[in-house]
Every structure is written in structure tokens, then in C-alpha cells.
Enzyme design. Structure first.
Site, PDB file in Angstrom:
ATOM      1  N   LYS A 196       3.926  -6.550   4.859  1.00 65.00           N
ATOM      2  CA  LYS A 196       3.452  -5.361   5.374  1.00 65.00           C
ATOM      3  C   LYS A 196       3.176  -5.426   6.654  1.00 65.00           C
ATOM      4  O   LYS A 196       3.502  -4.515   7.531  1.00 65.00           O
ATOM      5  CB  LYS A 196       2.523  -4.817   4.250  1.00 65.00           C
ATOM      6  CG  LYS A 196       2.880  -4.735   2.877  1.00 65.00           C
ATOM      7  CD  LYS A 196       1.949  -4.349   2.084  1.00 65.00           C
ATOM      8  CE  LYS A 196       0.608  -5.197   2.006  1.00 65.00           C
ATOM      9  NZ  LYS A 196       1.047  -6.485   1.438  1.00 65.00           N
ATOM     10  N   ASP A 254      -4.601  -2.403   9.640  1.00 68.77           N
ATOM     11  CA  ASP A 254      -4.220  -3.625   8.651  1.00 68.77           C
ATOM     12  C   ASP A 254      -5.161  -3.871   7.523  1.00 68.77           C
ATOM     13  O   ASP A 254      -6.501  -3.927   8.048  1.00 68.77           O
ATOM     14  CB  ASP A 254      -3.863  -5.149   9.709  1.00 68.77           C
ATOM     15  CG  ASP A 254      -3.143  -5.818   8.938  1.00 68.77           C
ATOM     16  OD1 ASP A 254      -2.176  -5.516   7.970  1.00 68.77           O
ATOM     17  OD2 ASP A 254      -3.477  -7.038   9.173  1.00 68.77           O
ATOM     18  N   LYS A 308      -7.547  11.691   9.760  1.00 71.32           N
ATOM     19  CA  LYS A 308      -7.066  13.011   9.555  1.00 71.32           C
ATOM     20  C   LYS A 308      -7.282  13.645  10.927  1.00 71.32           C
ATOM     21  O   LYS A 308      -6.803  14.983  11.105  1.00 71.32           O
ATOM     22  CB  LYS A 308      -7.935  13.847   8.558  1.00 71.32           C
ATOM     23  CG  LYS A 308      -7.444  13.290   7.203  1.00 71.32           C
ATOM     24  CD  LYS A 308      -8.526  13.945   6.288  1.00 71.32           C
ATOM     25  CE  LYS A 308      -8.155  13.564   4.820  1.00 71.32           C
ATOM     26  NZ  LYS A 308      -8.839  14.194   3.815  1.00 71.32           N
TER      27      LYS A 308
END
Length: 760
Positions: free
Chosen positions: A562, A616, A644
Site C-alpha cells: 500500500k 501512511d 476534511k
């Protein structure tokens, strides 16, 4: 002051002409005011009047005096000589009203000579100081071409003759762009921002020094052809425009119009932004552009003193000259500019420093009282500069104090072209810059470079070029034969760009290169699909105006690659700012320190036009452990807010998160903070394993065939990161045992089912 100029234009009047008798000026002091003197008892006469003498008329400024007789008007000797008036002569006095849109003076040329022959000397007289004194003494007075007057300067009397006058460009007063046209006028009103040029009279023994002695060498603050690049300023055109609109419009207008509007001058500006972006340079140039005195520049920490009361006294000393001049000259006082560099050092939030002596608090109080206290000063402009505006006491930032807040950010591509042109101008002038150097190309390559870093880049390129002409011997010697052919070329700039100068707010290639040092192994369609989706999100961030914030969560089992995929997507984006927020950089951090470190990464990202932040291993950032369970709610809430929070207007941000515990983030309600989620699977089929082995090239074709035969139809579940580790371990064996060891390791790791395992 009597401004006598013959004119055919009828003045605007508020009273019928009044006949008065001309007399001598009452005192020598009054004769130096350049005003005609009338009695305090006279009614209906305004500040400026027209005096008619037979067939001529002249515009003057009046001053009242208790000793003047009613019905008389007193003139000085230069005024009577110029206007052709005699003692006892009757003159007609009529009110005169200036047309502020046409008759405000932009510039005035004055011829100067000694008034008395016995006072002639060879000392040089500074025309700049003379112009400043002239403006202070005669502010808001009427002047006419060919007018004569007496002027006191440096305890000497001078004779002045008005040679030429230009009116202010009307478009400036209307708030329009300057047309550059300054009409010649015969009668005008002198204001504090007028340009006064002194020239010595013909055959005069006077010696003039300073810029105000010639028209060409002096510029007005409202000059339409102001050259930013000549002043060493690049990439800050918009910021200058905004500052002038907010801070200096009121200083260009006539004072009485400003007073009628009830408008107050801006007394403080706060410049903030990353280091090296031109805050100090801009503050210095503001002083020069305003024709103000040389700014007082002080570093914040220099104010502080270990002795009680000395820090506050240092603040008072900075404002002493402005206070004295305002008491002496009032509204005619010149502008005093005080620049505080690193103002956050002395103006921290009051009460925020626990256990301190309170010195910082009293310094803030003293500064507030000087800028906006009971006896406030109107002839000051305080400019504060800081990299940390969040630390400054909020009382200092309200309107009436440092009310104009201007962010001096990283220059855009056009700004970088301007800055590079400034720093390469000398080389270009003396033909030391090779023709293959393209400033526009360098501007494209230097994304997120500050002005100081661009200057450093030019210096580094110069050093590289000069180094070619140094002989490699026991002593350092310059090769004179080749040094004369010195040229700074494109290769020098590119070498400096790649090796010497790196932007503080930019991509850290070493940071994310370590995550993809083995490249991306496209072992199947899932990997290609993730990279394609990543490219779509990058393009959305770049091109969409509706979604300036795009966030994606890459989730999957441990060791599935990932982080490498996130680093690859961010690298391929070519964004100027790329930062990886990783738990390994925050080992040992407290919860608060961790929150501050994460917040700083996002704040740095907001300063760039296009940014990418990789968050990460989110569960490690949150200190999550399944035993308990336990996690840091403080860090969780900080991340939820930052994920956000949309970037500032005109900025775009891509956030890429990675996690191995999607279920945990689901319970923490963090999945909703991401725009989308992409699953990163492990290798689960034999053909995918074989494809990965082929791409890695660690086994021979015959060995891969043996492995394929064994894994065909087997249950597989292994991440690409774990697979790399297993392959490298097996590679250390002798060739005849490598395949056996590899399959054994797969079984030990639980990646290969044991029910069909065959020993080779």
C-alpha cells in the site's frame, strides 16, 4: 501664503469682492510663512483668496493674526515685489475654491538662491531635506508659476522662484488606473505627497546635493512607470497592489477630503509567510516608494533587555521622533516607518508564557499604546513580519493596529521568471550568461522555490561555472587564459538544481524513493487498476474547481504494498509539494507533539498551489493496539479535522491514506473522512505469483516452471512485500536448493496451502 499668478479663469466665490488696504508684514517670522496676513476679526474670508490688483489677480493663502488691523492685508517683501503691490494700495479680496480633481500638485520645480549676498557660502545643501522641509512648512498652501517667496533652511534664508508645476493625474483620485498624463497648471494646491524638485538659479554659487535636485532621478509614489524589477522585487505585484489599495490610498488623497470622509490612515501592516519569500525586502521598498524617511528596522529579539523597564523604553525610543514631529508640525508631519522583523518574538499572546517575568506582556502593552493609545500617532506606519502569525497577540491584529494582513507566499511561475531575471540581469548585461539558458524553463523546473532559494540557485550556478576555471594544483589558482571566457550555461543551472539547492517547501525525493526502491511489481490486474484509479484522482485534483480537496484511502492486508503504491501515485503526480506523514518520524512524540507535527505538514501543503500528502499507516499514527483496545483520541480528532478541511482558495490538495485495519477505522468513523476507498489485495493465485517472479527476475525460467507446477491450483495468500523478502532469503541458497527453500518458506509463512504441497 500669497500665490499670485495672473489668470483669466474666474474663481469660484462665496462672497462678493472686499476692498482691503495692503500693508507691510507684521514680523519677519510671519513673512516666512508665505501667507498674506489678515485680522482675526475679519468675517466670511476663507483660507484661499484671490487678490485683484488693477488688471491682475493672484491666488494666495491667508493666515490670521491678533495684531493685524481690520480692513488691512499684510504682504511680505517678496510677495509685494512679485505682485507689484505698494504700501497703502487698495486691493480687492475674493474667496477662491480649488478644484481638487484638477488643481492638486503632483510635482513642482523650484529655483533656489541665497536671499542675502552676505550669507553666501560653499557648503553643500541637501535638496532632499530641503524638499521635505518645504512640504512641511507650506503644506496645503496655494502656489503659482513665477511666484517668489522667502524660505528658511539650516538657519539660512533663501530666495525661491516657482518655475514649473504639474497637476495630479485625475484618474488616481477617481480610483482608476493611471493614464500617465500630468497636465501643466498655473495655480495649484501643495499637498504632502507632491514631488518638489530644486534647481539652483542661474549664476548662483549654491551647491546642491541629493536626488531632489533633478527631475529624472526622483520618482513620486504615484508614478505610473514604477519599475519593480529595478528595485529588486519580483513576483509580488499583486501583493503590492493590495497593500497600496488598503494602506496608502488615504495618503494620496488631499487631507481635507480624507478628513471630510472621516477616514483614518492605516497605521499597521502584518506581512507573513514562509522564510525567504521577500517580506523584509517588501517592507524596505514600501518606505522608498512612499518617499518617507529611511525606515527604522529592528529585529524583535533586540527589543528585549534583562533590566526592568528597558524593553518598554526601547519601544518608546522607536516612536520618539514621530511623537516630537507630530507635536511640532501636526498634520504636516512626514511619515515615519518602523519595521519589526520577527515580531512574534516580542508580541506573543499575553499570559501564554507560564512562569515568565511578564516582560513580553508589558512590551505588547507598550506597543499597543503607541500605535492606538489615548495619544495616538497619525504619522506612523508599523510593519511587522513573521513566519508564525498564530503566535501574535490577537489585540495587535484588530483594525486600527496591524489591520492589513498580507500573506507573502511562494512565487508562481510568472513571479519566478521575474525573480530569475532580476538575479541574472548583471550577467546578461555583461554577456556572462550563455544563450542556452532559458529563464522560463528554469521557472518551470523550480516549483515551490522561494525568492531566496532562487537567488541561491543563481549563486550556485555561478560557483559551478567559476569552478571550471580553477587550476587543479597544490595551490588554488585561477586559469587566467580561460577565465576571460567565463560563461554560466544551462548545464551549470541544472547541476545546481539537482544537487545544490532544494526547496524547503517541496518534494523530498529521498523520503518517498525509499518506499519504491524496488519499483512497482505489476503482478496482475489489481495493481494496474489501483494505479489507474490513482491517476484519475490526480487529474481530478488538478482540473476540478469543485473539488479542491480529494482524499483516498488505500486499505488492504499487511505487506500488500500500500505505501509503495501511495508513493508511486504521488511521485507520478509531479505535484510541486509532496510530503509523507509517517509514524517512523514521530517515534517518542507525545500526543500533542504528534498533533503539531501532523498539523505542520498540512499547513505547509496549503502554501503550495498543488500538494499531495501521504498519511501512511494510520493505525500506527493513532497508537492503536488490539489489546485493550487503546488508541490516541487526540491524534484521531486532529486527523479527522485535517482530512476534511478544504485548502485555501486557489490551492488544491490530494491526500492519500494507507491502513491495514479498515475495520478499526470504520469503528472510529474515519472512513467517512475520505472521498473514496481502494482495496489493495494480496497475491492469491498461482499465475499471479509466477507473473511476479518473472517480473522480479530472481529465478531462471526452468526454476519458475518448477514453482508454477507446484503452486498451480494451490491456495495462496501473500503480500508483494513479504514475497520480496522470501525470494531474497531463498536467493542466498545454492542454485540447486533455491526452489525448494522458496517453497518451504512460502509454507512456513502460511502463504501456501499444505494439503497439496509436493517436495522437490
Amino acid at each position: 501664503m500669497l500665490n499670485c499668478t495672473s489668470t483669466s479663469r474666474e474663481p469660484n466665490t462665496k462672497m462678493a469682492g472686499r476692498v482691503m488696504q495692503a500693508v507691510r508684514c507684521l514680523t519677519e517670522e510671519l513673512s516666512l510663512t508665505n501667507c498674506a496676513i489678515i485680522s482675526e476679526k475679519e468675517q466670511g474670508i476663507e483660507q484661499h483668496v484671490t487678490v485683484r490688483n488693477l488688471n491682475h489677480k493672484f491666488v494666495l493663502t491667508l493666515k490670521t493674526h491678533p495684531s493685524a488691523e481690520p480692513g488691512t492685508i499684510a504682504f511680505s517683501l517678496p510677495q509685494r515685489k512679485w505682485a507689484g503691490l505698494s504700501i497703502g494700495q487698495e486691493v480687492e479680496v475674493t474667496n477662491y475654491k480649488f478644484d481638487k480633481s484638477k488643481q492638486c500638485l503632483s510635482s513642482m520645480t523650484v529655483e533656489v538662491d541665497f536671499l542675502l549676498k552676505k550669507s553666501v557660502d560653499s557648503n553643500p545643501y541637501n535638496s532632499d531635506k530641503m524638499a521635505a522641509e518645504f512640504l512641511q512648512h507650506f503644506n496645503n498652501q496655494a502656489f503659482s508659476v513665477d511666484q517668489q517667496l522667502a524660505f528658511s533652511f539650516c538657519d539660512k534664508l533663501f530666495s525661491l522662484n516657482i518655475k514649473d508645476m504639474e497637476g495630479m493625474d485625475p484618474s488616481i483620485l477617481k480610483g482608476e488606473n493611471s493614464s500617465g498624463k500630468k497636465p501643466k497648471i498655473a495655480i495649484g494646491l501643495l499637498l504632502g505627497n507632491c514631488q518638489v524638485i530644486f534647481e539652483k538659479a542661474e549664476n548662483s554659487p549654491m551647491t546642491l546635493i541629493g536626488k531632489a535636485k533633478t527631475r529624472e532621478s526622483h520618482q513620486s509614489i504615484i508614478s505610473p512607470d514604477w519599475n519593480f524589477e529595478r528595485m529588486g522585487i519580483g513576483g509580488l505585484d499583486k501583493e503590492f497592489s493590495d497593500i497600496f489599495r488598503r494602506a496608502f490610498a488615504s495618503r494620496v488623497f488631499p487631507p481635507d477630503i480624507v478628513e471630510q470622509m472621516g477616514c483614518k490612515h492605516v497605521k499597521g501592516i502584518l506581512l507573513f509567510g514562509p522564510p525567504g519569500c521577500g517580506k523584509t525586502l517588501m517592507a524596505r521598498q514600501i518606505g522608498k516608494m512612499l518617499k518617507a524617511r529611511e525606515p527604522k528596522i529592528v529585529n524583535g529579539p533586540e527589543i528585549l533587555n534583562k533590566y526592568v523597564g528597558e524593553s518598554e523604553a526601547n519601544i518608546r525610543k522607536l516612536f520618539a521622533d514621530a511623537e516630537e514631529e507630530q507635536k511640532r508640525l501636526g498634520a504636516n508631519s512626514g511619515l515615519h516607518i518602523i519595521i519589526f522583523d520577527e515580531i512574534d518574538a516580542i508580541c506573543k499572546q499575553r499570559g501564554s508564557m507560564a512562569g515568565s517575568t511578564g516582560v513580553h506582556d508589558t512590551v505588547v502593552n507598550q506597543l499597543l499604546s503607541k500605535i492606538d493609545g489615548v495619544e495616538q500617532l497619525n504619522n506612523i506606519l508599523v510593519i511587522g513580519m513573521t513566519n508564525r502569525p498564530d503566535l501574535i497577540d490577537e489585540a495587535l491584529l484588530r483594525p486600527g493596529r496591524l489591520e492589513v494582513k498580507m500573506e507573502i507566499g511562494l512565487p508562481d511561475e510568472r513571479g519566478r521568471v521575474q525573480i530569475l531575471n532580476i538575479h541574472t540581469a548583471k550577467m546578461r548585461q555583461f554577456n556572462l550568461l550563455a544563450t542556452d539558458v532559458d529563464v522560463k524553463e528554469l521557472a518551470v523546473e523550480t516549483k515551490n522555490y522561494s525568492g531566496a532559494e532562487l537567488e541561491g540557485l543563481v549563486r550556485a550556478a555561478q560557483s559551478t561555472a567559476m569552478n571550471r576555471h580553477i587550476k587543479a594544483s597544490n595551490t588554488v589558482e585561477v586559469n587566467i587564459e580561460t577565465a576571460e571566457k567565463l560563461l554560466v550555461n544551462r548545464v551549470d543551472f541544472m547541476a545546481s538544481l539537482n544537487n545544490d539547492i532544494k526547496p524547503a517547501f517541496g518534494t523530498n525525493q529521498e523520503d518517498y524513493a525509499s518506499y519504491i526502491m524496488n519499483g512497482i511489481i505489476r503482478w496482475g490486474d489489481p495493481v494496474s487498476a489501483v494505479l489507474e484509479d490513482g491517476e484519475l484522482l490526480v487529474q481530478q485534483t488538478k482540473n476540478s474547481d469543485r473539488t479542491p480537496l480529494v482524499s483516498v484511502l488505500l486499505e488492504g492486508p499487511p505487506n500488500s504494498g500500500k505505501t509503495a503504491l501511495a508513493a508511486k501515485i504521488s511521485e507520478d503526480s509531479q505535484f510541486p509539494f509532496i510530503k509523507i506523514c509517517s509514524p517512523d518520524k514521530m517515534i517518542g512524540h507525545s500526543e500533542i507533539a504528534k498533533c503539531q507535527a501532523i498539523k505542520k505538514i498540512f499547513e505547509d501543503a496549503y502554501k503550495s498551489q498543488l500538494s499531495c500528502v501521504v498519511v501512511d499507516d494510520i493505525e500506527r499514527l493513532l497508537d492503536y493496539v488490539p489489546i485493550g483496545p487503546r488508541f490516541s483520541n487526540l491524534v484521531l480528532q486532529a486527523l479527522l479535522v485535517l482530512l476534511k478541511k478544504p485548502p485555501p482558495k486557489g490551492r488544491k490538495l490530494l491526500i492519500i491514506g494507507t491502513t491495514s485495519r479498515k475495520d478499526v477505522l470504520q469503528e472510529m468513523e474515519m472512513l467517512d473522512a475520505f472521498s473514496t476507498t481502494i482495496h489493495i489485495p494480496n497475491i492469491s493465485r498461482g499465475e499471479q505469483l509466477v507473473e511476479a517472479l518473472e517480473l522480479l527476475g530472481s529465478f531462471q525460467e526452468k526454476e519458475r516452471a518448477s514453482i508454477a507446477k507446484v503452486v498451480k491450483g494451490q491456495r495462496l495468500w501473500i503480500g508483494i512485500k513479504k514475497l520480496l523478502m522470501v525470494i531474497e532469503m531463498a536467493a542466498q541458497m545454492d542454485p540447486e536448493y533455491r526452489v525448494s527453500k522458496f517453497l518451504s518458506l512460502l509454507k512456513d509463512e502460511g502463504a501456501l496451502g499444505s494439503d497439496k504441497f509436493v517436495t522437490i
